[in-house]
Write a protein that holds these residues in place. Structure first.
Motif, PDB file in Angstrom:
ATOM      1  N   ASN A  68     101.528   1.763  32.991  1.00  0.00           N
ATOM      2  CA  ASN A  68     101.402   3.064  33.676  1.00  0.00           C
ATOM      3  C   ASN A  68     101.963   4.297  32.408  1.00  0.00           C
ATOM      4  N   GLY A  69     101.164   3.501  31.150  1.00  0.00           N
ATOM      5  CA  GLY A  69     101.173   4.463  30.256  1.00  0.00           C
ATOM      6  C   GLY A  69      99.893   5.067  29.622  1.00  0.00           C
ATOM      7  N   HIS A  70      99.657   5.917  28.585  1.00  0.00           N
ATOM      8  CA  HIS A  70      98.274   6.357  28.286  1.00  0.00           C
ATOM      9  C   HIS A  70      98.422   6.015  26.677  1.00  0.00           C
ATOM     10  N   SER A  71      97.026   5.855  26.423  1.00  0.00           N
ATOM     11  CA  SER A  71      96.849   5.085  24.836  1.00  0.00           C
ATOM     12  C   SER A  71      96.043   5.865  24.054  1.00  0.00           C
ATOM     13  N   LEU A  72      96.237   5.860  22.638  1.00  0.00           N
ATOM     14  CA  LEU A  72      95.448   6.750  21.883  1.00  0.00           C
ATOM     15  C   LEU A  72      94.807   5.584  20.814  1.00  0.00           C
ATOM     16  N   LEU A  73      93.445   5.793  20.821  1.00  0.00           N
ATOM     17  CA  LEU A  73      92.625   4.613  20.149  1.00  0.00           C
ATOM     18  C   LEU A  73      92.228   5.390  18.751  1.00  0.00           C
ATOM     19  N   VAL A  74      92.505   4.786  17.836  1.00  0.00           N
ATOM     20  CA  VAL A  74      92.167   5.425  16.309  1.00  0.00           C
ATOM     21  C   VAL A  74      91.238   4.284  15.608  1.00  0.00           C
ATOM     22  N   GLY A  75      90.081   4.887  15.278  1.00  0.00           N
ATOM     23  CA  GLY A  75      89.114   4.127  14.528  1.00  0.00           C
ATOM     24  C   GLY A  75      87.872   5.093  13.948  1.00  0.00           C
ATOM     25  N   VAL A  76      87.242   4.444  12.970  1.00  0.00           N
ATOM     26  CA  VAL A  76      85.949   5.207  12.506  1.00  0.00           C
ATOM     27  C   VAL A  76      85.039   5.137  13.468  1.00  0.00           C
ATOM     28  N   PRO A  77      83.958   5.930  13.455  1.00  0.00           N
ATOM     29  CA  PRO A  77      82.792   5.890  14.181  1.00  0.00           C
ATOM     30  C   PRO A  77      82.116   4.508  14.346  1.00  0.00           C
ATOM     31  N   GLY A  78      81.581   4.018  15.710  1.00  0.00           N
ATOM     32  CA  GLY A  78      80.996   2.939  15.777  1.00  0.00           C
ATOM     33  C   GLY A  78      81.503   1.527  15.865  1.00  0.00           C
ATOM     34  N   LEU A  79      82.717   1.652  16.086  1.00  0.00           N
ATOM     35  CA  LEU A  79      83.722   0.528  16.495  1.00  0.00           C
ATOM     36  C   LEU A  79      83.762   0.320  18.123  1.00  0.00           C
ATOM     37  N   ALA A  80      83.089   0.693  18.627  1.00  0.00           N
ATOM     38  CA  ALA A  80      83.117   0.333  20.289  1.00  0.00           C
ATOM     39  C   ALA A  80      84.218   1.203  21.050  1.00  0.00           C
ATOM     40  N   PRO A 133      84.995  -5.218  12.542  1.00  0.00           N
ATOM     41  CA  PRO A 133      84.510  -6.512  13.050  1.00  0.00           C
ATOM     42  C   PRO A 133      84.330  -7.369  11.836  1.00  0.00           C
ATOM     43  N   SER A 134      84.856  -8.702  12.268  1.00  0.00           N
ATOM     44  CA  SER A 134      84.518  -9.713  10.999  1.00  0.00           C
ATOM     45  C   SER A 134      82.822 -10.018  11.070  1.00  0.00           C
ATOM     46  N   TYR A 135      82.503 -10.672   9.979  1.00  0.00           N
ATOM     47  CA  TYR A 135      81.090 -11.065   9.648  1.00  0.00           C
ATOM     48  C   TYR A 135      80.352 -11.555  11.069  1.00  0.00           C
ATOM     49  N   GLU A 136      81.332 -12.792  11.460  1.00  0.00           N
ATOM     50  CA  GLU A 136      80.598 -13.671  12.423  1.00  0.00           C
ATOM     51  C   GLU A 136      80.666 -12.770  13.930  1.00  0.00           C
ATOM     52  N   GLU A 141      80.567  -9.479  14.018  1.00  0.00           N
ATOM     53  CA  GLU A 141      79.214  -8.326  14.003  1.00  0.00           C
ATOM     54  C   GLU A 141      77.767  -8.684  13.925  1.00  0.00           C
ATOM     55  N   LEU A 142      77.982 -10.166  13.857  1.00  0.00           N
ATOM     56  CA  LEU A 142      76.568 -10.950  14.192  1.00  0.00           C
ATOM     57  C   LEU A 142      76.309 -11.159  15.630  1.00  0.00           C
ATOM     58  N   GLN A 143      77.378 -11.395  16.369  1.00  0.00           N
ATOM     59  CA  GLN A 143      77.295 -11.529  17.684  1.00  0.00           C
ATOM     60  C   GLN A 143      77.162 -10.023  18.261  1.00  0.00           C
ATOM     61  N   VAL A 144      77.698  -8.897  17.853  1.00  0.00           N
ATOM     62  CA  VAL A 144      77.384  -7.814  18.355  1.00  0.00           C
ATOM     63  C   VAL A 144      76.034  -7.230  18.261  1.00  0.00           C
ATOM     64  N   VAL A 145      75.512  -7.364  16.994  1.00  0.00           N
ATOM     65  CA  VAL A 145      74.010  -6.889  16.825  1.00  0.00           C
ATOM     66  C   VAL A 145      73.184  -8.007  17.826  1.00  0.00           C
ATOM     67  N   LYS A 146      73.341  -9.239  17.564  1.00  0.00           N
ATOM     68  CA  LYS A 146      72.302 -10.040  18.840  1.00  0.00           C
ATOM     69  C   LYS A 146      72.614  -9.492  20.123  1.00  0.00           C
ATOM     70  N   ALA A 147      73.837  -9.199  20.647  1.00  0.00           N
ATOM     71  CA  ALA A 147      74.080  -8.915  21.887  1.00  0.00           C
ATOM     72  C   ALA A 147      73.282  -7.359  22.357  1.00  0.00           C
ATOM     73  N   THR A 148      73.274  -6.832  21.316  1.00  0.00           N
ATOM     74  CA  THR A 148      73.100  -5.150  21.543  1.00  0.00           C
ATOM     75  C   THR A 148      71.602  -4.748  21.109  1.00  0.00           C
ATOM     76  N   THR A 149      70.922  -5.726  20.599  1.00  0.00           N
ATOM     77  CA  THR A 149      69.294  -5.409  20.230  1.00  0.00           C
ATOM     78  C   THR A 149      68.581  -6.218  20.979  1.00  0.00           C
ATOM     79  N   GLY A 150      68.679  -6.969  22.040  1.00  0.00           N
ATOM     80  CA  GLY A 150      67.885  -7.476  22.933  1.00  0.00           C
ATOM     81  C   GLY A 150      67.591  -6.737  24.280  1.00  0.00           C
ATOM     82  N   THR A 151      66.952  -7.444  25.201  1.00  0.00           N
ATOM     83  CA  THR A 151      66.915  -6.888  26.602  1.00  0.00           C
ATOM     84  C   THR A 151      67.935  -7.336  27.619  1.00  0.00           C
ATOM     85  N   HIS A 152      68.765  -8.260  27.217  1.00  0.00           N
ATOM     86  CA  HIS A 152      69.586  -8.847  28.260  1.00  0.00           C
ATOM     87  C   HIS A 152      70.691  -7.937  28.487  1.00  0.00           C
ATOM     88  N   ALA A 153      70.809  -7.508  30.068  1.00  0.00           N
ATOM     89  CA  ALA A 153      71.629  -6.491  30.456  1.00  0.00           C
ATOM     90  C   ALA A 153      72.992  -7.403  31.024  1.00  0.00           C
TER      91      ALA A 153
END
Length: 323
Positions: free
Chosen positions: A48-60, A186-189, A191-203
């Motif tokens: 039952n607490g609140h959170s502050l997420l800190v990170g540069v743009p593009g980290l989801a 993200p690590s290299y591996e 980021e590969l998964q992120v790009v693969k999942a977000t540049t296709g048509t599968h929802a």
């Protein structure tokens, strides 16, 4: 979605651990990596607490919050904080109705999960409106009090770079957040998964795992989990060590810290440790559970002095020495 059996004791803790595993699995369909971030956000929800997420743009950061709301059967609203945002844009305002009577028009704060995007981009007056709602879990407009829906969570995001034209949250307002959660690249591996999942048509379709009543049940359960005296004393002693004027303060704190953490840090350390233990199937927390969440609780509650800044010492470095 199956209802949580309103059992007590060990059965309820087992059910919480099972639901947590299902949550992680569903969120993992969208969010690649960031395991510790996801775990910590879920702990704050059950505590039952609140959170502050800190990170540069593009980290989801925004995607993470919206994904969590998708797997929970809860209302979700997003507020984009800008320099011209007014308090009434958050809380709501009175409008003249058809019957020539003023009626309250609820703002986006009236939701179960509120994403406060880039909270440091708006002036202190508007920040205060949100932070008051976080603390009181209600809104006062024209002298009338309006309770917020339960459960109620604020997940705020903040960009650590591009500080020009921003309004940093004062320490007293940062203290309202249970956790300060940094997001890393993200690590290299990964980021590969992120790009693969977000540049296709599968929802990806997500299943809803928990509803509001179940979350409130687990929130009460967390507070009922027993705590050994030595674990309680360790948590409070850890917070006391962050205060430079304290008798138990080590040299690193006296040398590099200007202000230490307050009693709310001790409370959140205990609640967070209880929840950390429960989601991992333990019926009572130990010192390792306190240490697992200490960084997130203390990071935004200690203020470094000029010497620490000059020597490039971070809050994490100091906390690591305390642990």
């Amino acid at each position: 979605m199956q209802e949580v059996k309103q059992s007590s004791g060990k059965e309820a803790v087992d059910e919480l651990s099972r639901k947590y595993t299902l949550l992680r699995k569903e969120i993992g369909k969208i969010i690649v990596g960031q395991d510790k971030v996801v775990e910590t956000v879920i702990i704050s929800l059950f505590s039952n607490g609140h959170s502050l997420l800190v990170g540069v743009p593009g980290l989801a950061k925004t995607l993470l919050v919206s994904t969590i709301s998708d797997v929970l059967d809860l209302d979700f609203k997003r507020i984009q904080f800008t320099p011209d945002l007014m308090p009434s844009d958050i809380t709501g305002s009175e409008i003249l109705g058809d019957n020539r009577q003023f009626q309250f028009n609820q703002g986006p704060i009236f939701s179960n999960i509120v994403l406060a995007d880039e909270i440091n981009r708006t002036p202190p007056k508007t920040q205060a409106a949100l932070l008051e709602a976080m603390q009181e879990r209600s809104v006062t407009v024209a002298g009338e009090n309006f309770p917020l829906p339960q459960p109620f969570f604020v997940l705020a995001t903040q960009n650590p770079i591009e500080q020009e034209g921003t309004y940093p949250l004062p320490e007293a307002q940062l203290d309202r957040f249970m956790f300060n959660i940094p997001l890393q690249y993200p690590s290299y591996e990964e980021e590969l998964q992120v790009v693969k999942a977000t540049t296709g048509t599968h929802a990806m379709d997500l299943d809803q795992i928990l509803n509001g009543k179940e979350i409130q049940f687990f929130q009460k359960l967390i507070r009922q989990i027993p705590l050994a005296d030595n674990v309680l004393e360790y948590a409070v002693r850890l917070v006391h060590k962050t205060r430079p004027e304290g008798e138990q303060s080590p040299d690193v704190v006296k040398e590099y810290i200007q202000w230490g953490a307050g009693p709310r840090a001790s409370q959140y350390l205990v609640l967070g440790a209880k929840c950390h233990a429960a989601i991992h199937g333990k019926y009572s927390p130990d010192i390792e559970d306190v240490q697992a969440i200490a960084d997130y609780v203390l990071r935004h509650r200690i203020v470094k002095n000029y010497k620490a800044e000059a020597e490039g010492l971070s809050e994490e470095d100091i906390i690591r020495q305390l642990l």
